[in-house]
Design a protein around this motif. Structure first.
Motif, PDB file in Angstrom:
ATOM      1  N   HIS A 192      43.506  33.805  16.270  1.00 42.75           N
ATOM      2  CA  HIS A 192      44.602  34.645  16.756  1.00 42.75           C
ATOM      3  C   HIS A 192      45.794  33.774  17.141  1.00 42.75           C
ATOM      4  CE1 HIS A 192      46.325  38.356  18.052  1.00 42.75           C
ATOM      5  NE2 HIS A 192      46.137  38.208  19.354  1.00 42.75           N
ATOM      6  N   SER A 193      45.883  32.592  16.516  1.00 39.55           N
ATOM      7  CA  SER A 193      46.957  31.613  16.710  1.00 39.55           C
ATOM      8  C   SER A 193      46.662  30.708  17.903  1.00 39.55           C
ATOM      9  CB  SER A 193      48.335  32.270  16.882  1.00 39.55           C
ATOM     10  OG  SER A 193      48.527  32.735  18.197  1.00 39.55           O
ATOM     11  N   THR A 194      47.443  29.650  18.047  1.00 37.41           N
ATOM     12  CA  THR A 194      47.291  28.772  19.203  1.00 37.41           C
ATOM     13  C   THR A 194      47.911  29.382  20.449  1.00 37.41           C
ATOM     14  OG1 THR A 194      49.348  27.613  18.633  1.00 37.41           O
ATOM     15  CG2 THR A 194      47.280  26.645  17.836  1.00 37.41           C
ATOM     16  N   ASP A 195      49.133  29.910  20.309  1.00 34.96           N
ATOM     17  CA  ASP A 195      49.941  30.247  21.486  1.00 34.96           C
ATOM     18  C   ASP A 195      50.341  31.709  21.576  1.00 34.96           C
ATOM     19  OD1 ASP A 195      51.581  30.280  19.309  1.00 34.96           O
ATOM     20  OD2 ASP A 195      53.086  28.904  20.114  1.00 34.96           O
ATOM     21  N   GLN A 238      58.167  26.664   8.964  1.00 30.74           N
ATOM     22  CA  GLN A 238      56.932  26.216   8.332  1.00 30.74           C
ATOM     23  C   GLN A 238      56.129  25.319   9.264  1.00 30.74           C
ATOM     24  OE1 GLN A 238      55.983  27.169   5.105  1.00 30.74           O
ATOM     25  NE2 GLN A 238      54.006  26.279   5.672  1.00 30.74           N
ATOM     26  N   GLN A 239      56.805  24.434   9.955  1.00 37.09           N
ATOM     27  CA  GLN A 239      56.133  23.540  10.900  1.00 37.09           C
ATOM     28  C   GLN A 239      55.518  24.340  12.044  1.00 37.09           C
ATOM     29  OE1 GLN A 239      58.713  20.566  12.578  1.00 37.09           O
ATOM     30  NE2 GLN A 239      57.049  19.439  13.539  1.00 37.09           N
ATOM     31  N   ARG A 240      56.248  25.329  12.534  1.00 39.50           N
ATOM     32  CA  ARG A 240      55.758  26.162  13.636  1.00 39.50           C
ATOM     33  C   ARG A 240      54.530  26.963  13.213  1.00 39.50           C
ATOM     34  NH1 ARG A 240      57.201  31.360  15.648  1.00 39.50           N
ATOM     35  NH2 ARG A 240      58.838  31.641  14.081  1.00 39.50           N
ATOM     36  N   ILE A 241      54.565  27.507  12.002  1.00 36.77           N
ATOM     37  CA  ILE A 241      53.458  28.327  11.514  1.00 36.77           C
ATOM     38  C   ILE A 241      52.216  27.471  11.276  1.00 36.77           C
ATOM     39  CG2 ILE A 241      52.664  29.725   9.568  1.00 36.77           C
ATOM     40  CD1 ILE A 241      54.587  31.058  11.630  1.00 36.77           C
ATOM     41  N   GLU A 242      52.407  26.300  10.679  1.00 33.19           N
ATOM     42  CA  GLU A 242      51.268  25.424  10.426  1.00 33.19           C
ATOM     43  C   GLU A 242      50.613  25.002  11.736  1.00 33.19           C
ATOM     44  OE1 GLU A 242      52.714  22.259   8.033  1.00 33.19           O
ATOM     45  OE2 GLU A 242      52.853  23.476   6.201  1.00 33.19           O
ATOM     46  N   HIS A 243      51.426  24.714  12.742  1.00 33.17           N
ATOM     47  CA  HIS A 243      50.864  24.325  14.040  1.00 33.17           C
ATOM     48  C   HIS A 243      50.068  25.476  14.633  1.00 33.17           C
ATOM     49  CE1 HIS A 243      50.545  22.672  18.092  1.00 33.17           C
ATOM     50  NE2 HIS A 243      51.008  23.831  18.543  1.00 33.17           N
ATOM     51  N   SER A 244      50.605  26.687  14.552  1.00 34.27           N
ATOM     52  CA  SER A 244      49.968  27.826  15.198  1.00 34.27           C
ATOM     53  C   SER A 244      48.715  28.265  14.461  1.00 34.27           C
ATOM     54  CB  SER A 244      50.956  28.992  15.293  1.00 34.27           C
ATOM     55  OG  SER A 244      50.416  30.036  16.073  1.00 34.27           O
ATOM     56  N   LEU A 245      48.784  28.379  13.143  1.00 39.14           N
ATOM     57  CA  LEU A 245      47.643  28.860  12.358  1.00 39.14           C
ATOM     58  C   LEU A 245      46.599  27.767  12.173  1.00 39.14           C
ATOM     59  CD1 LEU A 245      49.725  31.118  11.828  1.00 39.14           C
ATOM     60  CD2 LEU A 245      48.878  31.226   9.472  1.00 39.14           C
ATOM     61  N   ASP A 246      47.045  26.630  11.648  1.00 35.55           N
ATOM     62  CA  ASP A 246      46.093  25.559  11.344  1.00 35.55           C
ATOM     63  C   ASP A 246      45.534  24.933  12.612  1.00 35.55           C
ATOM     64  OD1 ASP A 246      46.655  26.054   8.718  1.00 35.55           O
ATOM     65  OD2 ASP A 246      48.007  24.348   8.468  1.00 35.55           O
ATOM     66  N   GLU A 288      52.335  35.529   2.922  1.00 37.39           N
ATOM     67  CA  GLU A 288      52.068  34.518   1.893  1.00 37.39           C
ATOM     68  C   GLU A 288      51.263  33.358   2.470  1.00 37.39           C
ATOM     69  OE1 GLU A 288      55.778  33.330   0.245  1.00 37.39           O
ATOM     70  OE2 GLU A 288      56.219  35.297  -0.631  1.00 37.39           O
ATOM     71  N   GLN A 289      51.569  32.969   3.703  1.00 35.46           N
ATOM     72  CA  GLN A 289      50.816  31.893   4.351  1.00 35.46           C
ATOM     73  C   GLN A 289      49.357  32.289   4.536  1.00 35.46           C
ATOM     74  OE1 GLN A 289      52.023  28.746   5.419  1.00 35.46           O
ATOM     75  NE2 GLN A 289      53.794  29.298   4.176  1.00 35.46           N
ATOM     76  N   ILE A 290      49.132  33.515   4.981  1.00 38.08           N
ATOM     77  CA  ILE A 290      47.768  34.003   5.173  1.00 38.08           C
ATOM     78  C   ILE A 290      47.038  34.063   3.838  1.00 38.08           C
ATOM     79  CG2 ILE A 290      46.386  35.959   5.962  1.00 38.08           C
ATOM     80  CD1 ILE A 290      47.773  34.361   8.193  1.00 38.08           C
ATOM     81  N   SER A 291      47.738  34.518   2.808  1.00 38.55           N
ATOM     82  CA  SER A 291      47.136  34.593   1.475  1.00 38.55           C
ATOM     83  C   SER A 291      46.785  33.215   0.947  1.00 38.55           C
ATOM     84  CB  SER A 291      48.100  35.301   0.516  1.00 38.55           C
ATOM     85  OG  SER A 291      47.563  35.379  -0.787  1.00 38.55           O
ATOM     86  N   ASP A 292      47.684  32.256   1.150  1.00 34.42           N
ATOM     87  CA  ASP A 292      47.427  30.889   0.689  1.00 34.42           C
ATOM     88  C   ASP A 292      46.209  30.284   1.388  1.00 34.42           C
ATOM     89  OD1 ASP A 292      49.610  31.051  -0.979  1.00 34.42           O
ATOM     90  OD2 ASP A 292      50.961  29.929   0.346  1.00 34.42           O
ATOM     91  N   GLN A 293      45.959  30.693   2.612  1.00 34.22           N
ATOM     92  CA  GLN A 293      44.782  30.209   3.344  1.00 34.22           C
ATOM     93  C   GLN A 293      43.499  30.871   2.843  1.00 34.22           C
ATOM     94  OE1 GLN A 293      44.733  27.846   5.588  1.00 34.22           O
ATOM     95  NE2 GLN A 293      46.580  27.836   6.834  1.00 34.22           N
ATOM     96  N   GLY A 294      43.636  31.996   2.121  1.00 31.40           N
ATOM     97  CA  GLY A 294      42.466  32.745   1.698  1.00 31.40           C
ATOM     98  C   GLY A 294      41.877  33.579   2.815  1.00 31.40           C
TER      99      GLY A 294
END
Length: 340
Positions: free
Chosen positions: A140-143, A159-167, A197-203
């Motif tokens: 459910h994200s980091t923050d 992109q940097q913010r999303i990668e930090h939160s999701l990954d 698209e980010q969620i889709s790319d993660q599968g």
């Protein structure tokens, strides 16, 4: 030997009498009598909701398997999945024992930065929950931030913010708990096409907070859930939600939820088996709104005046037979409004 006409008749009968395999996902935050009403389900209401599920004879299934089944139409009756956002302490102390008594599986979506804070579960509690049969933990994200790209936000910064939160959240769940579940719940239910698209790319599957069941036409990155807080989870309307059918419209073809005009316009094609005069649509805070029929079987829905909130919806229903309703919800997001 069967004649061609008889074969066709049998095939038509089979298709017309098959039951759509839909998954109704219920979304919770707190289960408590002492937390904010807007995000809480009282203990007595929660017990009543669970009892209604049992009384209707509906099977409660794990979210991941249930989503896959519903999108493949491999079940014959509605199923139900239970989800909890934010990993609040009341889920561990109150909801979990009630669910264990019934043997119901459920999913907890965790925003990792909040773990251990007042009112939230600890890592030890999450680890203990993860060891229980039928309990799934997911991202459910980091923050718990607003993840749709902000107006004028540079693409590289977003992109940097999303990668930090999701990954970052996925990595911490895996390192601490051995959890690597391919599911994500959007904070506040907010998403846009680039986030999808980010969620889709993660599968991953992406779950929001607009209402409706999941079916074969549901896009994997904008999956609906019925909010079950006190204001929305009352038993008088719950039966219709539990027995609802996914609207036979490809939700991937619906508009990006980020509005470009206010009030926004929603257009979609009605199947030949439906008629505009039996379609009913509502807008958040405005009640029932008019439906315009346009060419090629399309209908157009637009609220009569502009919205002043950041998040709102159009909900449309159509009779599905046997007292049930097809249910379609289109979430909207106004990025010009303050984050809340």
């Amino acid at each position: 030997m069967l004649t061609k006409n008889l074969v066709f008749a049998l095939l038509t009968f089979t298709l017309s009498t098959s039951v759509q395999a839909d998954l109704v996902v219920l979304q919770y935050h707190h289960v408590s009598d002492a937390t904010p009403p807007s995000t809480s389900t009282s203990v007595s209401l929660f017990e009543g909701q669970l009892q209604m599920i049992e009384d209707l004879g509906l099977e409660v299934v794990p979210l991941l398997a249930g989503t896959r089944d519903a999108r493949e139409e491999s079940r014959k009756e509605n199923t139900v999945a239970l989800t909890f956002d934010d990993a609040y302490e009341s889920v561990y102390t109150t909801a979990a024992p009630m669910l264990a008594d019934r043997g119901y599986p459920y999913t907890v979506f965790v925003n990792t930065n909040a773990v251990g804070r007042t009112g939230y579960m600890t890592w030890d509690q999450l680890e203990e929950l993860a060891s229980r049969e039928g309990v799934t933990l997911a991202n459910h994200s980091t923050d718990h931030g607003h993840l749709a790209r902000k107006p004028d936000e540079p693409a590289d910064q977003w992109q940097q913010r999303i990668e930090h939160s999701l990954d970052g959240a996925q990595r911490e769940l895996k390192q601490r708990l051995g959890v690597d579940t391919p599911m994500f719940a959007y904070p506040y239910g907010e998403f846009d096409s680039t986030l999808e698209e980010q969620i889709s790319d993660q599968g991953w599957y992406g779950y929001s907070q607009h209402s409706g069941p999941i079916g074969v036409h549901s896009a994997p990155t904008r999956l609906p859930r019925f909010p079950m807080a006190n204001a929305y989870g009352q038993l008088g309307s719950l039966k219709n939600k539990l027995l609802s059918r996914a609207f036979p419209v490809e939700t991937a073809d619906l508009p990006d939820g980020v509005i470009t005009s206010n009030p926004p316009v929603l257009e979609f094609a009605l199947p030949e088996t439906m008629t505009p005069d039996r379609l009913t649509c509502f807008a958040s805070g405005m009640g029932r709104i008019e439906i315009e029929t346009v060419e090629d079987g399309m209908v157009r829905v637009q609220a009569p005046e502009a919205f002043s909130s950041r998040r709102f919806r159009y909900n449309c229903t159509h009779p599905a037979g046997d007292g049930r309703f097809y249910w379609l919800s289109q979430p909207w997001l106004d990025l010009s409004q303050p984050e809340n």
